[in-house]
Design a protein around this motif. Structure first.
Motif, PDB file in Angstrom:
ATOM      1  N   LYS A 210       0.836  -1.211   0.000  1.00  0.00           N
ATOM      2  CA  LYS A 210       0.000   0.000   0.000  1.00  0.00           C
ATOM      3  C   LYS A 210       0.868   1.256   0.000  1.00  0.00           C
ATOM      4  O   LYS A 210       0.615   2.210  -0.729  1.00  0.00           O
ATOM      5  N   ASP A 211       1.910   1.252   0.848  1.00  0.00           N
ATOM      6  CA  ASP A 211       2.839   2.381   0.918  1.00  0.00           C
ATOM      7  C   ASP A 211       4.090   1.932   1.671  1.00  0.00           C
ATOM      8  O   ASP A 211       4.217   0.772   2.068  1.00  0.00           O
ATOM      9  N   TYR A 212       4.997   2.870   1.883  1.00  0.00           N
ATOM     10  CA  TYR A 212       6.273   2.545   2.518  1.00  0.00           C
ATOM     11  C   TYR A 212       6.086   2.078   3.971  1.00  0.00           C
ATOM     12  O   TYR A 212       6.777   1.179   4.444  1.00  0.00           O
ATOM     13  N   GLY A 213       5.123   2.703   4.656  1.00  0.00           N
ATOM     14  CA  GLY A 213       4.889   2.319   6.056  1.00  0.00           C
ATOM     15  C   GLY A 213       4.424   0.876   6.193  1.00  0.00           C
ATOM     16  O   GLY A 213       4.861   0.153   7.090  1.00  0.00           O
ATOM     17  N   SER A 214       3.549   0.445   5.305  1.00  0.00           N
ATOM     18  CA  SER A 214       3.085  -0.945   5.377  1.00  0.00           C
ATOM     19  C   SER A 214       4.194  -1.905   4.962  1.00  0.00           C
ATOM     20  O   SER A 214       4.302  -3.020   5.504  1.00  0.00           O
ATOM     21  N   TYR A 215       5.044  -1.476   4.022  1.00  0.00           N
ATOM     22  CA  TYR A 215       6.199  -2.293   3.645  1.00  0.00           C
ATOM     23  C   TYR A 215       7.129  -2.502   4.851  1.00  0.00           C
ATOM     24  O   TYR A 215       7.628  -3.604   5.093  1.00  0.00           O
ATOM     25  N   LEU A 216       7.334  -1.422   5.640  1.00  0.00           N
ATOM     26  CA  LEU A 216       8.197  -1.515   6.822  1.00  0.00           C
ATOM     27  C   LEU A 216       7.551  -2.319   7.949  1.00  0.00           C
ATOM     28  O   LEU A 216       8.232  -2.749   8.878  1.00  0.00           O
ATOM     29  N   GLY A 217       6.236  -2.497   7.882  1.00  0.00           N
ATOM     30  CA  GLY A 217       5.541  -3.209   8.939  1.00  0.00           C
ATOM     31  C   GLY A 217       5.038  -2.313  10.041  1.00  0.00           C
ATOM     32  O   GLY A 217       4.667  -2.784  11.125  1.00  0.00           O
ATOM     33  N   ASN A 218       5.006  -1.000   9.780  1.00  0.00           N
ATOM     34  CA  ASN A 218       4.491  -0.060  10.787  1.00  0.00           C
ATOM     35  C   ASN A 218       2.998  -0.270  11.012  1.00  0.00           C
ATOM     36  O   ASN A 218       2.476   0.009  12.090  1.00  0.00           O
ATOM     37  N   TYR A 219       2.313  -0.756   9.981  1.00  0.00           N
ATOM     38  CA  TYR A 219       0.899  -1.102  10.087  1.00  0.00           C
ATOM     39  C   TYR A 219       0.594  -2.132   9.005  1.00  0.00           C
ATOM     40  O   TYR A 219       1.378  -2.323   8.061  1.00  0.00           O
ATOM     41  N   ALA A 220      -0.534  -2.801   9.176  1.00  0.00           N
ATOM     42  CA  ALA A 220      -0.869  -3.929   8.301  1.00  0.00           C
ATOM     43  C   ALA A 220      -1.278  -3.457   6.911  1.00  0.00           C
ATOM     44  O   ALA A 220      -1.840  -2.378   6.747  1.00  0.00           O
ATOM     45  N   ASP A 221      -0.955  -4.288   5.926  1.00  0.00           N
ATOM     46  CA  ASP A 221      -1.441  -4.077   4.565  1.00  0.00           C
ATOM     47  C   ASP A 221      -2.411  -5.215   4.272  1.00  0.00           C
ATOM     48  O   ASP A 221      -1.997  -6.331   3.956  1.00  0.00           O
ATOM     49  N   TYR A 222      -3.697  -4.949   4.390  1.00  0.00           N
ATOM     50  CA  TYR A 222      -4.702  -5.991   4.205  1.00  0.00           C
ATOM     51  C   TYR A 222      -4.741  -6.528   2.772  1.00  0.00           C
ATOM     52  O   TYR A 222      -5.257  -7.607   2.516  1.00  0.00           O
ATOM     53  N   GLY A 223      -4.171  -5.749   1.839  1.00  0.00           N
ATOM     54  CA  GLY A 223      -4.112  -6.230   0.459  1.00  0.00           C
ATOM     55  C   GLY A 223      -3.165  -7.390   0.264  1.00  0.00           C
ATOM     56  O   GLY A 223      -3.226  -8.078  -0.749  1.00  0.00           O
ATOM     57  N   ASN A 224      -2.277  -7.614   1.233  1.00  0.00           N
ATOM     58  CA  ASN A 224      -1.335  -8.729   1.178  1.00  0.00           C
ATOM     59  C   ASN A 224      -1.613  -9.757   2.272  1.00  0.00           C
ATOM     60  O   ASN A 224      -0.708 -10.468   2.717  1.00  0.00           O
ATOM     61  N   ASP A 225      -2.844  -9.834   2.701  1.00  0.00           N
ATOM     62  CA  ASP A 225      -3.232 -10.761   3.759  1.00  0.00           C
ATOM     63  C   ASP A 225      -4.509 -11.485   3.328  1.00  0.00           C
ATOM     64  O   ASP A 225      -5.559 -10.866   3.151  1.00  0.00           O
ATOM     65  N   PHE A 226      -4.409 -12.801   3.139  1.00  0.00           N
ATOM     66  CA  PHE A 226      -5.573 -13.580   2.696  1.00  0.00           C
ATOM     67  C   PHE A 226      -6.715 -13.549   3.711  1.00  0.00           C
ATOM     68  O   PHE A 226      -7.855 -13.857   3.374  1.00  0.00           O
ATOM     69  N   ALA A 227      -6.409 -13.190   4.953  1.00  0.00           N
ATOM     70  CA  ALA A 227      -7.472 -13.085   5.951  1.00  0.00           C
ATOM     71  C   ALA A 227      -8.397 -11.904   5.647  1.00  0.00           C
ATOM     72  O   ALA A 227      -9.523 -11.839   6.150  1.00  0.00           O
ATOM     73  N   HIS A 228      -7.925 -10.980   4.799  1.00  0.00           N
ATOM     74  CA  HIS A 228      -8.712  -9.797   4.453  1.00  0.00           C
ATOM     75  C   HIS A 228      -8.947  -9.666   2.946  1.00  0.00           C
ATOM     76  O   HIS A 228      -9.923  -9.029   2.532  1.00  0.00           O
ATOM     77  N   SER A 229      -8.042 -10.210   2.134  1.00  0.00           N
ATOM     78  CA  SER A 229      -8.167 -10.118   0.672  1.00  0.00           C
ATOM     79  C   SER A 229      -8.209 -11.511   0.066  1.00  0.00           C
ATOM     80  O   SER A 229      -7.391 -12.370   0.398  1.00  0.00           O
ATOM     81  N   LYS A 230      -9.160 -11.710  -0.824  1.00  0.00           N
ATOM     82  CA  LYS A 230      -9.316 -13.034  -1.437  1.00  0.00           C
ATOM     83  C   LYS A 230      -8.224 -13.319  -2.455  1.00  0.00           C
ATOM     84  O   LYS A 230      -7.820 -14.472  -2.645  1.00  0.00           O
ATOM     85  N   THR A 231      -7.736 -12.274  -3.128  1.00  0.00           N
ATOM     86  CA  THR A 231      -6.721 -12.429  -4.169  1.00  0.00           C
ATOM     87  C   THR A 231      -5.509 -11.561  -3.869  1.00  0.00           C
ATOM     88  O   THR A 231      -5.659 -10.380  -3.531  1.00  0.00           O
ATOM     89  N   ILE A 232      -4.314 -12.143  -3.993  1.00  0.00           N
ATOM     90  CA  ILE A 232      -3.063 -11.411  -3.762  1.00  0.00           C
ATOM     91  C   ILE A 232      -2.136 -11.637  -4.947  1.00  0.00           C
ATOM     92  O   ILE A 232      -1.941 -12.780  -5.384  1.00  0.00           O
ATOM     93  N   PRO A 233      -1.532 -10.557  -5.498  1.00  0.00           N
ATOM     94  CA  PRO A 233      -0.583 -10.708  -6.604  1.00  0.00           C
ATOM     95  C   PRO A 233       0.848 -10.922  -6.091  1.00  0.00           C
ATOM     96  O   PRO A 233       1.280 -10.283  -5.125  1.00  0.00           O
ATOM     97  N   PHE A 234       1.560 -11.822  -6.752  1.00  0.00           N
ATOM     98  CA  PHE A 234       2.952 -12.104  -6.399  1.00  0.00           C
ATOM     99  C   PHE A 234       3.821 -12.008  -7.646  1.00  0.00           C
ATOM    100  O   PHE A 234       3.360 -12.257  -8.770  1.00  0.00           O
ATOM    101  N   ASN A 235       5.096 -11.639  -7.438  1.00  0.00           N
ATOM    102  CA  ASN A 235       6.127 -11.782  -8.456  1.00  0.00           C
ATOM    103  C   ASN A 235       7.098 -12.854  -7.963  1.00  0.00           C
ATOM    104  O   ASN A 235       7.681 -12.705  -6.882  1.00  0.00           O
ATOM    105  N   CYS A 236       7.250 -13.909  -8.728  1.00  0.00           N
ATOM    106  CA  CYS A 236       8.054 -15.047  -8.298  1.00  0.00           C
ATOM    107  C   CYS A 236       9.282 -15.188  -9.188  1.00  0.00           C
ATOM    108  O   CYS A 236       9.241 -14.837 -10.380  1.00  0.00           O
TER     109      CYS A 236
END
Length: 300
Positions: A210-236
């Motif tokens: 979502k932003d730099y703060g969520s990347y650092l873990g200062n707060y949750a990014d629900y877009g990268n959590d299956f408990a809140h988002s049904k679909t998550i994009p990955f680069n593998c």
């Protein structure tokens, strides 16, 4: 004195004689009861067998065996109906089921012969895989020098392959019905002397934050959590030697088994990552492995 001794001896013999007769009588009665019990048990066993082998129960067992893909077992059950209930509607239905099984067996035999003749050429790539609670959509699969991930708007991270190496990469969107799924391994195989040999396993990285703060873990990014988002994009991606990649056709394959788990890392960012745990892919893949656990995603 002598007469008393004779009387005692006679009485003793008479007692034992009576006792022996009574014992024989009891033994005879017990033997008769035992024979009756055996007969009753035999009758019960016969009745139980008859109940188990009614047309209805045979149909139930046959359907269960079909669901387990046990064609020979199901055919045996249907044949039992045909043999024991001739001229009935049940026998007619069972005969039709046997004919279906015979056709299926013949089709499987033809398909097996075709696979044997064509080998890996029969495999068709797919961009969508669904199994269990997961659905995966592969947007792109390619070879390159630079693997990017963890985009948080103003910046993203790159991993450049060393000299003489390249990355095999994919962009994939994972949809889950489960709030905390284990993700499947994406594997790279190389065709070598007519066999597919394992080269490596791609790692999972989040495509964006979502932003730099969520990347650092200062707060949750629900877009990268299956408990809140049904679909998550990955680069593998995975880094491999160019010598390996050039020496034979590359097959990118998915194994339908969850073995990448969501974990909280001890140091570094982001603090949430998917780590591999006991994927145990086959070192060499045969054509028949793609009938069940493995799916071809792309040939490079």
């Amino acid at each position: 004195m002598k007469r008393n001794l004779l009387a005692f001896t006679f009485g003793t013999l008479l007692l034992f004689s009576c006792s022996d007769g009574e014992t024989k009588k009891q033994l005879s009665e017990l033997k008769t009861e035992l024979e009756q019990t055996k007969t009753e048990l035999k009758n019960c066993s016969t009745e139980l067998t008859e109940i188990k082998n009614t047309a209805e129960n045979r149909f139930i067992r046959a359907k269960k065996l079909l669901s387990e893909n046990n064609l020979s077992g199901a055919k045996t059950e249907f044949q039992g109906i045909v043999d024991n209930y001739k001229g009935t509607n049940d026998a007619t239905i069972a005969s039709k089921e046997i004919a279906k099984i015979d056709r299926t067996i013949e089709q499987k035999k033809i398909e097996a012969e075709r696979k044997k003749a064509l080998g890996y050429k029969v495999l068709k790539p797919t961009t969508r895989v669904k199994y269990g609670d997961l659905s995966l959509r592969f947007d792109k699969i390619w070879k390159g020098k630079r693997w990017s991930f963890d985009d948080y708007g103003s910046q993203y991270f790159l991993r450049d392959a060393q000299r003489g190496n390249s990355h095999i990469m994919t962009r994939v969107s994972v949809t889950s019905e489960n709030n905390n799924p284990s993700l499947p391994p994406i594997l790279v195989y190389q065709m070598d002397n007519g066999e597919l040999k394992l080269l490596g396993t791609l790692g999972y990285k989040f495509r964006r934050w979502k932003d730099y703060g969520s990347y650092l873990g200062n707060y949750a990014d629900y877009g990268n959590d299956f408990a809140h988002s049904k679909t998550i994009p990955f680069n593998c991606g995975v880094e491999l030697s160019n010598d390996d990649l050039k020496s034979g056709k590359i097959y990118v394959v998915l194994k339908k088994q969850g073995c990448f788990n969501r974990t909280k890392v001890d140091y570094g960012n982001p603090e949430i990552a998917y780590r591999e745990s006991s994927c145990n892919p086959k070192r060499i893949l045969k054509v028949e492995d793609f009938d069940n656990d493995y799916v071809l995603l792309k040939k490079l």
